[in-house]
Design a protein around this motif. Structure first.
Motif, PDB file in Angstrom:
ATOM      1  N   GLY A  24      -9.488 -19.134  12.345  1.00  0.00           N
ATOM      2  CA  GLY A  24     -10.627 -18.561  12.071  1.00  0.00           C
ATOM      3  C   GLY A  24     -11.888 -19.479  11.478  1.00  0.00           C
ATOM      4  O   GLY A  24     -11.363 -20.500  11.512  1.00  0.00           O
ATOM      5  N   CYS A  25     -12.723 -18.874  11.165  1.00  0.00           N
ATOM      6  CA  CYS A  25     -14.078 -19.696  10.894  1.00  0.00           C
ATOM      7  C   CYS A  25     -14.738 -19.039   9.506  1.00  0.00           C
ATOM      8  O   CYS A  25     -15.178 -17.913   9.996  1.00  0.00           O
ATOM      9  CB  CYS A  25     -14.810 -20.342  11.926  1.00  0.00           C
ATOM     10  N   VAL A  26     -15.128 -19.659   8.628  1.00  0.00           N
ATOM     11  CA  VAL A  26     -15.826 -19.153   7.673  1.00  0.00           C
ATOM     12  C   VAL A  26     -16.985 -20.136   7.558  1.00  0.00           C
ATOM     13  O   VAL A  26     -16.856 -21.404   7.191  1.00  0.00           O
ATOM     14  CB  VAL A  26     -15.172 -18.938   6.272  1.00  0.00           C
ATOM     15  N   ILE A  27     -18.179 -19.529   7.619  1.00  0.00           N
ATOM     16  CA  ILE A  27     -19.335 -20.561   7.535  1.00  0.00           C
ATOM     17  C   ILE A  27     -20.246 -20.029   6.323  1.00  0.00           C
ATOM     18  O   ILE A  27     -20.477 -19.013   6.217  1.00  0.00           O
ATOM     19  CB  ILE A  27     -20.293 -20.481   8.890  1.00  0.00           C
ATOM     20  N   ARG A  28     -20.628 -21.072   5.423  1.00  0.00           N
ATOM     21  CA  ARG A  28     -21.254 -20.675   4.211  1.00  0.00           C
ATOM     22  C   ARG A  28     -22.382 -20.085   4.626  1.00  0.00           C
ATOM     23  O   ARG A  28     -23.276 -20.303   5.306  1.00  0.00           O
ATOM     24  CB  ARG A  28     -21.749 -22.277   3.401  1.00  0.00           C
ATOM     25  N   GLY A  29     -22.582 -19.155   3.774  1.00  0.00           N
ATOM     26  CA  GLY A  29     -24.193 -18.227   3.638  1.00  0.00           C
ATOM     27  C   GLY A  29     -24.957 -18.203   2.515  1.00  0.00           C
ATOM     28  O   GLY A  29     -24.633 -19.142   1.641  1.00  0.00           O
ATOM     29  N   GLU A  30     -25.611 -17.324   2.210  1.00  0.00           N
ATOM     30  CA  GLU A  30     -26.461 -17.206   1.147  1.00  0.00           C
ATOM     31  C   GLU A  30     -25.661 -16.686   0.049  1.00  0.00           C
ATOM     32  O   GLU A  30     -26.347 -16.868  -1.182  1.00  0.00           O
ATOM     33  CB  GLU A  30     -27.562 -16.751   1.390  1.00  0.00           C
ATOM     34  N   THR A  31     -24.456 -16.233  -0.069  1.00  0.00           N
ATOM     35  CA  THR A  31     -23.814 -15.686  -1.103  1.00  0.00           C
ATOM     36  C   THR A  31     -22.688 -16.300  -1.487  1.00  0.00           C
ATOM     37  O   THR A  31     -21.974 -16.844  -0.918  1.00  0.00           O
ATOM     38  CB  THR A  31     -23.549 -13.988  -0.844  1.00  0.00           C
ATOM     39  N   THR A  32     -22.224 -15.626  -2.576  1.00  0.00           N
ATOM     40  CA  THR A  32     -20.807 -16.341  -2.965  1.00  0.00           C
ATOM     41  C   THR A  32     -19.636 -15.675  -2.324  1.00  0.00           C
ATOM     42  O   THR A  32     -18.382 -16.204  -2.406  1.00  0.00           O
ATOM     43  CB  THR A  32     -20.468 -16.148  -4.580  1.00  0.00           C
ATOM     44  N   HIS A  33     -19.830 -14.942  -1.359  1.00  0.00           N
ATOM     45  CA  HIS A  33     -18.837 -14.367  -0.468  1.00  0.00           C
ATOM     46  C   HIS A  33     -18.021 -15.577   0.304  1.00  0.00           C
ATOM     47  O   HIS A  33     -16.798 -15.258   0.367  1.00  0.00           O
ATOM     48  CB  HIS A  33     -19.482 -13.542   0.618  1.00  0.00           C
ATOM     49  N   TYR A  34     -18.743 -16.603   0.692  1.00  0.00           N
ATOM     50  CA  TYR A  34     -18.071 -17.728   1.262  1.00  0.00           C
ATOM     51  C   TYR A  34     -16.790 -18.281   0.439  1.00  0.00           C
ATOM     52  O   TYR A  34     -15.770 -18.291   1.094  1.00  0.00           O
ATOM     53  CB  TYR A  34     -19.137 -18.851   1.646  1.00  0.00           C
ATOM     54  N   GLU A  35     -17.155 -18.195  -1.014  1.00  0.00           N
ATOM     55  CA  GLU A  35     -16.185 -18.882  -1.699  1.00  0.00           C
ATOM     56  C   GLU A  35     -14.780 -17.887  -1.699  1.00  0.00           C
ATOM     57  O   GLU A  35     -13.736 -18.276  -1.705  1.00  0.00           O
ATOM     58  CB  GLU A  35     -16.447 -19.287  -3.143  1.00  0.00           C
ATOM     59  N   THR A  36     -15.132 -16.537  -2.056  1.00  0.00           N
ATOM     60  CA  THR A  36     -14.112 -15.577  -2.063  1.00  0.00           C
ATOM     61  C   THR A  36     -13.127 -15.631  -0.944  1.00  0.00           C
ATOM     62  O   THR A  36     -11.887 -15.748  -0.819  1.00  0.00           O
ATOM     63  CB  THR A  36     -14.903 -14.355  -2.054  1.00  0.00           C
ATOM     64  N   VAL A  37     -13.924 -15.647   0.369  1.00  0.00           N
ATOM     65  CA  VAL A  37     -13.153 -15.571   1.610  1.00  0.00           C
ATOM     66  C   VAL A  37     -12.303 -17.077   1.833  1.00  0.00           C
ATOM     67  O   VAL A  37     -11.204 -16.846   2.092  1.00  0.00           O
ATOM     68  CB  VAL A  37     -13.995 -15.372   2.918  1.00  0.00           C
TER      69      VAL A  37
END
Length: 183
Positions: free
Chosen positions: A82-95
């Motif tokens: 899969g792939c998680v790309i940093r965004g503007e919220t802390t959701h990135y760190e959680t995922v």
């Protein structure tokens, strides 16, 4: 860029009998996921193994799907993609943290898992890492799973997990062994 770095790669794992691998992919970024899957399939096939592919909604569901498959089917190993790309919220760190933690915990239970859930800053980084002709992280994750399967077969393929196991019918107090009554 990471693409230019060189590092040691283990020789391809070899098997006396075929290996069956489940590829679990979160295709949120479809083009990235397709490249990761292509790399994983090629590596599994090059080792003489077979694969099945399932898709899940997102990176957080990958460990759950692997856990379900381990309980209900007969795979030798797993590839998490899969792939998680940093965004503007802390959701990135959680995922990133929770998907990685879930996969690690499954691995510590004895599952043979290669992890290529990419955690990147931008799409360009993801494209380079996913491309089978460049970063080939999908192929690398498949190779990791295959190496763990080879180790598991070498050491007797214990399926009971690892770590602390309490005694079932006895306990020890100050080096004095006593039996407990059994029901």
């Amino acid at each position: 860029m990471a693409e230019a770095e060189t590092h040691y790669i283990l020789p391809r794992a070899e098997f006396d009998k075929p290996v069956k691998i489940l590829i679990v992919v979160a295709p949120y970024y479809k083009a990235i996921a397709d490249n990761l899957v292509a790399g994983a399939k090629a590596e599994i096939e090059a080792s003489g193994g077979t694969w099945e592919l399932i898709e899940v909604p997102g990176a957080l569901e990958v460990p759950s799907a692997i856990g379900i498959a381990e309980r209900m089917s007969n795979f030798d190993g797993y590839v998490a993609l899969g792939c998680v790309i940093r965004g503007e919220t802390t959701h990135y760190e959680t995922v990133c943290n929770d998907s990685s933690r879930g996969i690690t915990l499954l691995g510590l239970q004895g599952l043979c898992i290669g992890n290529a859930i990419l955690t990147v800053e931008n799409m360009t980084q993801a494209e380079v890492r996913a491309d089978p002709d460049r970063g080939n992280k999908g192929g690398g994750a498949a190779a990791a799973a295959l190496h763990l399967v080879a180790l598991s077969r070498k050491w007797g393929a214990s399926r009971d997990g690892v770590g602390f196991r309490p005694a079932r019918d006895e306990y020890q107090i100050a080096a004095d062994m006593k039996s407990t009554p059994t029901a």
